[in-house]
Scaffold this active site. Structure first.
Site, PDB file in Angstrom:
ATOM      1  CB  VAL A   1     173.390  11.233  18.570  1.00 32.72           C
ATOM      2  CG1 VAL A   1     172.571  10.000  18.900  1.00 32.72           C
ATOM      3  CG2 VAL A   1     174.625  10.838  17.780  1.00 32.72           C
TER       4      VAL A   1
ATOM      5  CE  LYS B   1     172.423  22.462  21.259  1.00 31.97           C
ATOM      6  NZ  LYS B   1     173.159  21.280  21.717  1.00 31.97           N
TER       7      LYS B   1
ATOM      8  CG  PHE C   1     175.455   1.851  13.940  1.00 34.44           C
ATOM      9  CD1 PHE C   1     176.752   1.527  14.309  1.00 34.44           C
ATOM     10  CD2 PHE C   1     174.409   1.201  14.564  1.00 34.44           C
ATOM     11  CE1 PHE C   1     176.997   0.566  15.280  1.00 34.44           C
ATOM     12  CE2 PHE C   1     174.639   0.231  15.534  1.00 34.44           C
ATOM     13  CZ  PHE C   1     175.935  -0.089  15.891  1.00 34.44           C
TER      14      PHE C   1
ATOM     15  CD  GLU D   1     178.792  14.959  12.072  1.00 27.50           C
ATOM     16  OE1 GLU D   1     179.150  15.924  11.382  1.00 27.50           O
ATOM     17  OE2 GLU D   1     179.136  14.784  13.241  1.00 27.50           O
TER      18      GLU D   1
ATOM     19  CG  HIS E   1     186.222   6.077  -1.553  1.00 29.10           C
ATOM     20  ND1 HIS E   1     186.178   5.736  -2.888  1.00 29.10           N
ATOM     21  CD2 HIS E   1     185.014   5.764  -1.051  1.00 29.10           C
ATOM     22  CE1 HIS E   1     184.993   5.243  -3.170  1.00 29.10           C
ATOM     23  NE2 HIS E   1     184.268   5.247  -2.067  1.00 29.10           N
TER      24      HIS E   1
ATOM     25  CB  CYS F   1     182.372   9.141  15.165  1.00 32.78           C
ATOM     26  SG  CYS F   1     180.849  10.078  15.291  1.00 32.78           S
TER      27      CYS F   1
ATOM     28  NE  ARG G   1     182.091  17.617  16.669  1.00 32.96           N
ATOM     29  CZ  ARG G   1     181.024  17.022  17.185  1.00 32.96           C
ATOM     30  NH1 ARG G   1     181.058  16.571  18.419  1.00 32.96           N
ATOM     31  NH2 ARG G   1     179.928  16.875  16.470  1.00 32.96           N
TER      32      ARG G   1
END
Ligand code: UGA
Length: 435
Positions: free
Chosen positions: A11, A35, A152, A155, A254, A263, A331
């Site tokens: 995010v 990073k 909102f 990905e 679906h 999330c 995840r």
């Protein structure tokens, strides 16, 4: 406007890159020097379509930079966004706010001049009030307001979601903070995207309610799919017939192998926990979590049935292991429940995934990785379509069945037409919610 973003996870990075593209001067801060070093050299640690190019463009234009120097980034910023992780706390399902509060205290120590401290991380109701309290505790003279600005983004479609949002939600406790956030999102105002301004608590709740509702919608259709199989209905037709009702809508309807990702599982679990603690159990959300677990396990039974009841001499090729296409994120992916069960029951499991291998190699022990879908299918006794990557949507089915020892397919995303699969030489084909 000068903006600091704390945390260069998913995010934080997407928000930082997009806000710099709006024309703001953005510094993304992270504690991890490796990073920062990689990002400074234009290397994006996650797979998100379009992100690397947009990042490079804005770095080149001098609007976007990366730094480990927390204090100087925060002290010169008009708005500081907290975008650190809120993982599920081990043991109790609650969101772990350690990183949020650490960031708040560090921000408190570094603030100079009026600053709006904006929480983008998904946090339980009341967290922003606590962020405010902690900043005041470390720096009683700080001139600041807190704001909640939940994200909102999906990905795989994050840049588009940021640039063309259905809405922006901004929770504030002062006019002054609302004005700063209006400046942050002014480029969207100009294009007439709705900005919903609320109090802090409502903004925090909107995020959980939205994700829990979407998880509910998916789970509802997954449960209907299971019933369709029993009674001889076709869930694709059912979901089309339902979804054309504008009040219902056709999105997130679906049927599949269960929702996953970073999330929905985390946020449903946190909402359930918030409800329990508030003495108002979230019964629907709790049922959704339970049914989603069953949906994933039901997929294992489907594969076992397809393979004639036992897996010990089966070679199974699995297409797609990330929780959805266009991401490398594993995840809570359904593959993490389904594949170990297949391996555990003695199947030889082969995996093809365009981006999942880097993470998947450690998470899925005992499987073999392939790049080519047809090579992977050589001698296979079953194929499972688990994640609907574009490259798996139009496989040459005749070529695939030729390669397989026993051409059988479990299409867990309902991509293929059952008649076409059979015509291509597959002896057996099962999908989700289609008898
Ligand atoms: C989700 C929300 O869609 C975003 O709005 C939100 O910002 C984000 O969580 C977040 O809280 O940060 P994301 O997890 O990236 O985004 O992915 P989704 O596209 O929502 O898919 C979630 C899961 O639901 C996937 O496992 C997907 O395969 C599954 N799904 C989705 C279905 O099984 N059926 C559907 O119809 C739609």
């Amino acid at each position: 406007m000068k903006i600091a973003i704390i945390g260069t996870g998913y995010v934080g990075l997407v928000s930082g890159v997009c806000l710099s593209d709006f024309g703001h001067e953005v510094v993304c801060v992270d504690k991890d020097p490796a990073k920062i070093d990689a990002l400074t050299h234009g290397k994006v640690p996650i797979y998100e379509p379009g992100l690397e190019d947009l990042l490079a463009r804005n770095v080149e234009a001098g609007r976007l930079s990366f730094s480990g120097d927390f204090a100087s980034a925060v002290s010169s910023a008009d708005a500081v966004f907290i975008a650190v992780g809120t993982p599920t706390r081990r043991g109790d399902g609650h969101a772990d706010l350690t990183f949020v509060y650490e960031a708040a205290e560090e921000i408190g120590r570094a603030i100079t001049g009026y600053t709006v401290v904006v929480t983008k991380s998904t946090v339980p109701v009341g967290t922003n009030a606590e962020v405010e309290r902690r900043i005041k505790a470390v720096n009683p003279d700080a001139d600041f307001d807190v704001a909640s600005n939940p994200e909102f983004l999906r990905e795989g479609a994050a840049i588009d979601d940021f640039m063309r949002p259905d809405r922006v939600v901004v929770g504030v406790s002062s006019e002054r903070a609302a004005d700063v956030l209006a400046d942050v999102y002014r480029p969207l105002y100009l294009r007439d995207f709705p900005i919903v301004v609320t109090d802090l608590e409502s903004a925090e709740m909107i995020k959980y309610a939205a994700n829990a509702f979407l998880a509910t919608k998916i789970t509802f259709i997954n449960e209907i799919a299971a019933l369709c199989e029993r009674v001889g209905a076709d869930v694709k037709q059912v979901s089309r017939g339902m979804g054309l009702d504008n009040r219902i809508g056709n999105k997130f309807l679906h049927a599949g192998p269960g929702y996953g990702g970073s999330c929905f599982p985390k946020d449903t679990s946190a909402l359930a926990r918030i409800g329990q603690e508030a003495g108002m159990p979230m019964r629907i959300t709790e049922a959704v979590m339970d049914v989603n677990d069953r949906v994933k396990r039901r997929m294992i039974d489907k594969v076992i049935d397809l393979c004639g009841g036992q897996l010990s001499d089966q070679r199974i090729v699995v297409y797609g292991v990330t929780f959805k296409p266009n991401t490398d994120d594993m995840r809570d992916a359904p593959s993490l429940t389904i594949l170990p069960a297949l391996v555990g029951q003695g199947a030889e499991v082969r995996v093809v995934d365009p981006e999942g291998r880097r993470e998947g190699e450690t998470l899925l022990p005992g499987v073999t990785w392939f790049d080519d879908p047809y090579e992977a299918a050589t001698g296979a006794t079953a194929a499972i379509l688990l994640t609907e990557w574009n490259e798996f949507r139009a496989l040459d089915l005749a070529r695939l069945s030729d390669r397989m020892e026993t051409p059988r397919m479990a299409d867990l995303r309902n991509i293929y037409d059952p008649d076409a699969v059979k015509a291509a030489g597959f002896a057996e084909y099962v999908s989700v919610g289609r008898a």
